[in-house]
Design an enzyme around this catalytic site. Sequence first.
Site, short mmCIF file in Angstrom:
data_model
loop_
_atom_site.label_atom_id
_atom_site.label_comp_id
_atom_site.label_asym_id
_atom_site.label_seq_id
_atom_site.Cartn_x
_atom_site.Cartn_y
_atom_site.Cartn_z
N GLN A 14 22.68 -24.30 23.54
CA GLN A 14 22.90 -23.04 22.81
C GLN A 14 22.30 -23.16 21.41
O GLN A 14 21.83 -24.22 21.00
CB GLN A 14 24.39 -22.72 22.69
CG GLN A 14 25.16 -23.70 21.81
CD GLN A 14 26.64 -23.34 21.67
OE1 GLN A 14 27.29 -23.03 22.66
NE2 GLN A 14 27.16 -23.36 20.45
N ILE A 16 20.58 -23.36 17.84
CA ILE A 16 19.28 -23.82 17.34
C ILE A 16 18.57 -24.68 18.39
O ILE A 16 17.35 -24.58 18.58
CB ILE A 16 19.48 -24.59 16.02
CG1 ILE A 16 19.99 -23.63 14.92
CG2 ILE A 16 18.18 -25.27 15.58
CD1 ILE A 16 20.41 -24.34 13.63
N TYR A 156 30.63 -32.99 6.20
CA TYR A 156 29.39 -32.47 6.80
C TYR A 156 28.20 -32.75 5.88
O TYR A 156 27.16 -33.25 6.32
CB TYR A 156 29.54 -30.97 7.06
CG TYR A 156 28.33 -30.33 7.69
CD1 TYR A 156 28.11 -30.41 9.05
CD2 TYR A 156 27.40 -29.64 6.91
CE1 TYR A 156 26.99 -29.81 9.63
CE2 TYR A 156 26.27 -29.05 7.47
CZ TYR A 156 26.08 -29.14 8.84
OH TYR A 156 24.97 -28.56 9.40
N PRO A 186 17.74 -26.28 7.88
CA PRO A 186 18.07 -24.85 7.91
C PRO A 186 19.09 -24.48 6.83
O PRO A 186 19.76 -25.34 6.26
CB PRO A 186 18.67 -24.65 9.30
CG PRO A 186 18.39 -25.89 10.07
CD PRO A 186 18.23 -26.97 9.06
N GLY A 187 19.21 -23.16 6.62
CA GLY A 187 20.21 -22.64 5.67
C GLY A 187 21.41 -22.09 6.40
O GLY A 187 22.27 -22.85 6.83
N1 LIG Z 1 24.04 -23.09 12.05
C1 LIG Z 1 23.62 -23.42 10.84
O1 LIG Z 1 23.72 -22.60 9.90
C2 LIG Z 1 23.02 -24.74 10.57
C3 LIG Z 1 22.96 -25.74 11.52
N2 LIG Z 1 22.39 -26.95 11.19
C4 LIG Z 1 22.33 -28.04 12.16
O2 LIG Z 1 21.61 -27.63 13.31
C5 LIG Z 1 22.11 -28.30 14.46
C6 LIG Z 1 22.43 -27.29 15.55
O3 LIG Z 1 23.41 -26.41 15.05
P1 LIG Z 1 23.82 -25.02 15.76
O4 LIG Z 1 22.88 -24.71 16.84
O5 LIG Z 1 24.03 -24.06 14.67
O6 LIG Z 1 25.24 -25.43 16.35
P2 LIG Z 1 26.00 -24.93 17.67
O7 LIG Z 1 27.41 -25.35 17.45
O8 LIG Z 1 25.69 -23.53 17.99
O9 LIG Z 1 25.35 -25.85 18.80
C7 LIG Z 1 25.49 -27.25 18.78
C8 LIG Z 1 25.16 -27.82 20.15
O10 LIG Z 1 25.35 -29.23 20.06
C9 LIG Z 1 26.12 -29.64 21.18
N3 LIG Z 1 26.89 -30.85 20.86
C10 LIG Z 1 27.94 -30.96 20.01
N4 LIG Z 1 28.42 -32.23 20.04
C11 LIG Z 1 27.63 -32.91 20.90
C12 LIG Z 1 27.61 -34.25 21.37
N5 LIG Z 1 28.52 -35.17 20.96
N6 LIG Z 1 26.67 -34.62 22.26
C13 LIG Z 1 25.75 -33.72 22.70
N7 LIG Z 1 25.71 -32.45 22.29
C14 LIG Z 1 26.65 -32.05 21.42
C15 LIG Z 1 27.04 -28.46 21.48
O11 LIG Z 1 27.56 -28.53 22.81
C16 LIG Z 1 26.10 -27.29 21.25
O12 LIG Z 1 25.36 -26.96 22.40
C17 LIG Z 1 23.31 -29.11 13.98
O13 LIG Z 1 22.92 -30.46 13.76
C18 LIG Z 1 23.68 -28.45 12.68
O14 LIG Z 1 24.35 -29.33 11.81
C19 LIG Z 1 21.86 -27.19 9.96
C20 LIG Z 1 21.89 -26.23 9.00
C21 LIG Z 1 22.45 -24.93 9.23
C1 LIG Z 2 25.95 -25.30 8.71
C2 LIG Z 2 25.16 -25.73 7.53
O1 LIG Z 2 24.43 -26.68 7.60
C3 LIG Z 2 25.33 -25.02 6.38
C4 LIG Z 2 24.90 -25.60 5.14
O2 LIG Z 2 25.80 -23.96 6.39
#
Ligand SMILES: NC(=O)C1=CN([C@@H]2O[C@H](COP(=O)(O)OP(=O)(O)OC[C@H]3O[C@@H](n4cnc5c(N)ncnc54)[C@H](O)[C@@H]3O)[C@@H](O)[C@H]2O)C=CC1
Ligand SMILES: CC(=O)C(C)=O
EC number: 1.1.1.304
Length: 260
Positions: A14, A16, A156, A186-187
Amino acid sequence: MTTPKVALVTGAGQGIGRGIALALAADGHDIVVADLEFQREKGLGVVAEIEALGRRAIFVSADVSKKADITAAVAAAEEQLGGFDVIVNNAGIAQVKPISDITEEDLNKIFQINVNSVVFGIQAASESFIRRSVKGRIISAASIAAIKGFPILGAYSASKFAVRGLTQVAAQELAPNGITVNAYGPGIVGTGMWELIDSELSKINGKPLGQNLKENVDSIALGRIETPEDVAGVVSFFASDRAQYVTGQVLLVDGGMLYN
Ligand SMILES: NC(=O)C1=CN([C@@H]2O[C@H](COP(=O)(O)OP(=O)(O)OC[C@H]3O[C@@H](n4cnc5c(N)ncnc54)[C@H](O)[C@@H]3O)[C@@H](O)[C@H]2O)C=CC1
Ligand SMILES: CC(=O)C(C)=O
């Protein structure tokens, strides 16, 4: 270098990760969609979307906090898709707590998933690349929180600063093998992670649901929330031949929130 052909994306069920998997498939990569077992159905949906783009894909159940799972996912790429050229260490979790409330369990959990996973991904990918003489690409999820510490996101932010440090170190250690190591920052991206952050912040500061997200989006120069596709464009660049002289960088893709 030759164009990378097989990419492994963690957390690709799901958000990113899904966006990155689809973008790399559109670029011509076959994809290992890796995620937790409970995400199998969503992961298989992403596999079907990739196949509709004319590429091959498999779902691999992997918990990135376990080194053996990441090593097995790399082996699945080699054995089932016939190669392995790019790893995207994307999976991660957020925690929303002031430092005073962070527990030992919180710290262990977020570091195991956000940081240990990146070490394991670098190790598994570089072992495979060096053994097969592939000038591969290692790409990890950082954040704007890797550059600036955000209140209430202390653990985090620390975990993402660690990703930035590991990216710089691995870039230098692996450069003699022609392997590049970069991260995307990302933001505020409209995924499940920000739904969680918004609702947890609401509990802490009493603002209505959606208000914390809105205030953060209001601070973005380009004036809109970020999409997974915005992030995927940067990952696509890092995985491409155009990025062969770029290593050790965190590239902010935040619509204008932080400036370097
Ligand atoms: N959403 C945002 O605003 C931001 C996200 N990020 C980073 O981008 C990345 C993706 O984030 P999103 O897609 O927003 O999050 P999300 O929560 O929508 O998706 C995260 C995915 O990682 C999987 N996951 C979680 N723990 C896991 C594990 N132990 N082993 C395997 N898979 C696992 C989940 O099942 C999910 O499919 C993360 O590293 C997050 O920190 C960075 C900056 C901003
Ligand atoms: C989820 C994340 O990385 C922020 C800064 O919002």
